[in-house]
Design a protein around this motif. Sequence first.
Motif, PDB file in Angstrom:
ATOM      1  N   VAL A  55       0.849  -1.206   0.000  1.00 18.63           N
ATOM      2  CA  VAL A  55       0.000   0.000   0.000  1.00 18.63           C
ATOM      3  C   VAL A  55       0.882   1.252   0.000  1.00 18.63           C
ATOM      4  CG1 VAL A  55      -1.719   1.307   1.336  1.00 18.63           C
ATOM      5  CG2 VAL A  55      -1.909  -1.175   1.168  1.00 18.63           C
TER       6      VAL A  55
ATOM      7  N   PHE B  57      -3.047  -2.132   8.907  1.00 19.94           N
ATOM      8  CA  PHE B  57      -3.400  -2.374   7.503  1.00 19.94           C
ATOM      9  C   PHE B  57      -4.781  -1.799   7.171  1.00 19.94           C
ATOM     10  CE2 PHE B  57      -5.852  -5.101   4.598  1.00 19.94           C
ATOM     11  CZ  PHE B  57      -5.209  -4.748   3.417  1.00 19.94           C
ATOM     12  N   LEU B  58      -5.768  -2.098   8.053  1.00 21.62           N
ATOM     13  CA  LEU B  58      -7.135  -1.616   7.800  1.00 21.62           C
ATOM     14  C   LEU B  58      -7.179  -0.094   7.730  1.00 21.62           C
ATOM     15  CD1 LEU B  58      -9.237  -3.950  10.139  1.00 21.62           C
ATOM     16  CD2 LEU B  58      -9.094  -4.047   7.658  1.00 21.62           C
TER      17      LEU B  58
ATOM     18  N   ALA C 171      -4.836   1.161   4.355  1.00 18.20           N
ATOM     19  CA  ALA C 171      -5.353   0.719   3.050  1.00 18.20           C
ATOM     20  C   ALA C 171      -6.790   1.175   2.844  1.00 18.20           C
ATOM     21  CB  ALA C 171      -5.284  -0.799   2.946  1.00 18.20           C
ATOM     22  N   ASN C 172      -7.398   1.715   3.884  1.00 18.25           N
ATOM     23  CA  ASN C 172      -8.785   2.152   3.763  1.00 18.25           C
ATOM     24  C   ASN C 172      -8.947   3.178   2.625  1.00 18.25           C
ATOM     25  OD1 ASN C 172     -10.917   4.357   4.568  1.00 18.25           O
ATOM     26  ND2 ASN C 172     -11.581   2.403   5.393  1.00 18.25           N
ATOM     27  N   THR C 173     -10.003   2.985   1.850  1.00 20.35           N
ATOM     28  CA  THR C 173     -10.252   3.840   0.684  1.00 20.35           C
ATOM     29  C   THR C 173     -10.038   5.320   0.992  1.00 20.35           C
ATOM     30  OG1 THR C 173     -11.998   2.281   0.189  1.00 20.35           O
ATOM     31  CG2 THR C 173     -11.981   4.291  -1.106  1.00 20.35           C
TER      32      THR C 173
ATOM     33  N   PHE D 198      -6.346   6.179   2.389  1.00 22.52           N
ATOM     34  CA  PHE D 198      -5.367   6.046   1.312  1.00 22.52           C
ATOM     35  C   PHE D 198      -5.502   7.207   0.327  1.00 22.52           C
ATOM     36  CE2 PHE D 198      -4.063   4.753  -2.907  1.00 22.52           C
ATOM     37  CZ  PHE D 198      -2.791   4.268  -2.664  1.00 22.52           C
ATOM     38  N   TYR D 199      -6.745   7.551   0.026  1.00 18.49           N
ATOM     39  CA  TYR D 199      -6.991   8.652  -0.928  1.00 18.49           C
ATOM     40  C   TYR D 199      -6.370   9.966  -0.437  1.00 18.49           C
ATOM     41  CZ  TYR D 199      -9.499  11.941  -3.906  1.00 18.49           C
ATOM     42  OH  TYR D 199      -9.807  12.951  -4.780  1.00 18.49           O
TER      43      TYR D 199
ATOM     44  N   ILE E  81      -2.749  10.543  -1.413  1.00 29.77           N
ATOM     45  CA  ILE E  81      -2.321  10.858  -2.787  1.00 29.77           C
ATOM     46  C   ILE E  81      -2.857  12.215  -3.246  1.00 29.77           C
ATOM     47  CG2 ILE E  81      -1.821   8.501  -3.568  1.00 29.77           C
ATOM     48  CD1 ILE E  81      -4.635   8.487  -4.849  1.00 29.77           C
TER      49      ILE E  81
ATOM     50  N   LEU F 122     -21.075   3.026   3.514  1.00 32.60           N
ATOM     51  CA  LEU F 122     -20.701   1.875   4.334  1.00 32.60           C
ATOM     52  C   LEU F 122     -19.845   2.273   5.533  1.00 32.60           C
ATOM     53  CD1 LEU F 122     -19.822  -0.913   1.748  1.00 32.60           C
ATOM     54  CD2 LEU F 122     -21.674  -0.924   3.403  1.00 32.60           C
ATOM     55  N   THR F 123     -19.091   3.372   5.356  1.00 38.40           N
ATOM     56  CA  THR F 123     -18.210   3.810   6.440  1.00 38.40           C
ATOM     57  C   THR F 123     -19.026   4.166   7.682  1.00 38.40           C
ATOM     58  OG1 THR F 123     -16.836   4.715   4.695  1.00 38.40           O
ATOM     59  CG2 THR F 123     -16.299   5.389   6.920  1.00 38.40           C
TER      60      THR F 123
ATOM     61  N   LEU G 148     -12.087   6.303  11.437  1.00 40.69           N
ATOM     62  CA  LEU G 148     -11.907   4.928  10.967  1.00 40.69           C
ATOM     63  C   LEU G 148     -10.992   4.095  11.863  1.00 40.69           C
ATOM     64  CD1 LEU G 148     -12.240   5.297   7.223  1.00 40.69           C
ATOM     65  CD2 LEU G 148     -12.905   3.263   8.468  1.00 40.69           C
TER      66      LEU G 148
END
Lengths: 445, 319
Positions: A86, A194-195, A198-200, A203-204, A207, A342-343, A405
């Motif tokens: 990731v 990791f959770l 790597a969470n959408t 992670f977003y 970047i 979903l979050t 999160l």
Amino acid sequence: MRITKFTIAIIFISLMFLVKLYFFKLEPAYATSVVGTIDIISYSLLFMGGIIFFMFEKKRRIVVPNKKGKRDAKITIFLFAISLVVIIISSYVNLSKGAIEWDAIALYDARAKFLSQGMNFSEMVSLSKFDDKNQYYYLLYPPYTSIVHRFWHEHVSIAPISFYYSLNLILLGLGIFLLTKERLGVLFAALLMFLSIANTNIFYTSIIEYTNLPFTLYIIFGFFLILHFIESKEKWSLFFGTVLIGTSQFIRFLEPIWIAVVIAFFLTALVKRKNKTISLSIVVLFVFCALQYYSWQFFVGSIADNPQIFDFSHITIIEGILGIFTGGLFKVTLYLIRSWGLTLLVYLVSLINIGRRKKLADIFAGWVIIFSILFYWGSLYLISLEYDWWVEMGESLMRSSTYLLPISAYLLLKNVKIILGETRTGLGKRKIGFSEIIKRAFVRS
Amino acid sequence: MKKLKNYIYNPFAFIVPWMMFLLYPLVGVLKYNYMTHVSSIYNPVALLLSFSYKVYKPIFLLFSLVIIVAWIKRFIDEKVSREHTVALIVVALTSAIVNFIAGWLLDFDIYYYPNYLYSTYGVRPEDLRFISTANYIVFGLIAGLIFVVVSRTLKKGIAGVWITDINIVLTTLGIVILLLLSLYPFSNIRTLLRIPKGDYETKIGWRYVYIESLSNIVPEDAKIIHPPQGSKWPEVGNQPIIRYFLFPRILISGALINDQAFVEEIGEAYFPYVTEPPWPEINRAKKTIIFNEEDKVTYEELETISDKVDIVIYKIIFK
């Protein structure tokens, strides 16, 4: 264990201290004001106090519920390996970028450019003199990100500024792992790491060159340090946690999350209201955070004379009450559910069983989630009463609440541990390892 | 009944219909290619293919779901055998590979042009999306099954009670969602690796040429008038964006230019002539100009300066 927590905290507190000192140097009018003086003295007191308490305070042991197995170690290594993938993806994206995001160009990097050309923050307000739409813009966000951008551009030539955000992702992952492995065990702490990274949504934010990830970093580290204080009563942890939560407002100011943390801490403390340490700690947390809030308000309003983005009146409150009956609140609720998707479900299910938890720290985490959700809900409702563009806030809402999160995932993993009967309060009488459970479940006896 | 049960609990009973379901877009391809080569759609093979395409998806999907639900029901009370574990791993791996391929194919429509996939290969994007969604559901069910089995193993004495324990069910749901939300960097790796690597010209768009010209031509102590901010000129009208490139020049939004007294206070300034949509409105005969799309102001001199073909930068003197 204790030293790793202390090291992580001191790195971020020192970094923020340097940024603050630089800001003081840039803004002599603020630095010499009463508010500015109280700001830096209170910061220094908590900083020094934290170090002194760490050195001389007696270490309180907390129960370490872990047992190790070969298979657990293998899974942990696997989790570290995919977390590394990731990080590599985030770094690759950032290193190969030719241009940064729009808001980063217009605000964070632009202010860094102005700073390097000798302009200070209070002078930036005058830049928008002939702009009909963005008069409040340059001081809408506190200075932290732009100061870091300036430093990076001038002293770090091996990587573009975007990489700073991948670095934040690495630190977030490592920090979460090191701050939780005592309570969750190595395997579950690695899973939480990791959770989280790597969470959408998280992670977003690694970047894009926005304030969200550094903000999440400070809030999360501050949260876990306060959690540690609740369990261990180690005062250095309270002091450092308070500094991290309070100074997160020097990164993002639009969402005063510290209020949710203070209320959560207050309600948690009510359970042990006769405990003097806890009662005093509420005062420390509240006063420092409120001071940080007021100091930036003071700078923006009195020193820089910047226009306000939000302008609420008493009528807004009346409209708000009426909106409950006319369906306005329902519309906002639906919008919030759709934006979080979903979050939101993760946040809500992480609260399951919270009332039955015996550990104060878990109850504190639950309150933080509850009050954060209420805070976002209420704020969005208020904004919807005054501004048409509230419907465009979905993505921003998602990004700014990413700190929830890791907290929700932490509570869920603690719940898993309780279910698996691995902790003192667990359901199982005999303690068995994770690998043993897998073996027992799937291999025919 | 016993035979049916034996069939359902056979490890291959799940693998076979599931694999058939995953091949569903290929039936669409077959149908498309056949239809484009026959003269009449009433051809018996064409009719058969059309019918198959319609019933294929619901039949195999329903079949697979019935089997996995039956498995979950059975494995609440019984251990999962090695064969069933292998079957579940095979299904999960195949689904992951198919999802990867589906995502890769879906990118073709973005990369080339909309409808590329269907017009070239006969693959319907909605079929690929449906398969991906179904895969996620099956992933969720398998993850749920694993957790159920693990929980049941621990609560051996009270086997079967788990279903009534809301704590376990919701915790499982939370963990499964978290795992699904963590797939983003992996499932979107192609898109992520293709994030534009271009410079600011790519990021801002074709109107970046105006900003570049202004930066090259206009002296640093000069004033620049730019289009009003809004959907017509989203980049060149956005003062904070263009200031990044034009600092330390003084920027004035065209929206504010509504009276003569104000322009005379400005004295002289530069502005780009934006072609699409055109801005500002210049009347050389009457020496008037409209910057805010409403109010005319007069000027004394208008000089054209350019450093690029087709890009016009004006120097304007009001008084």
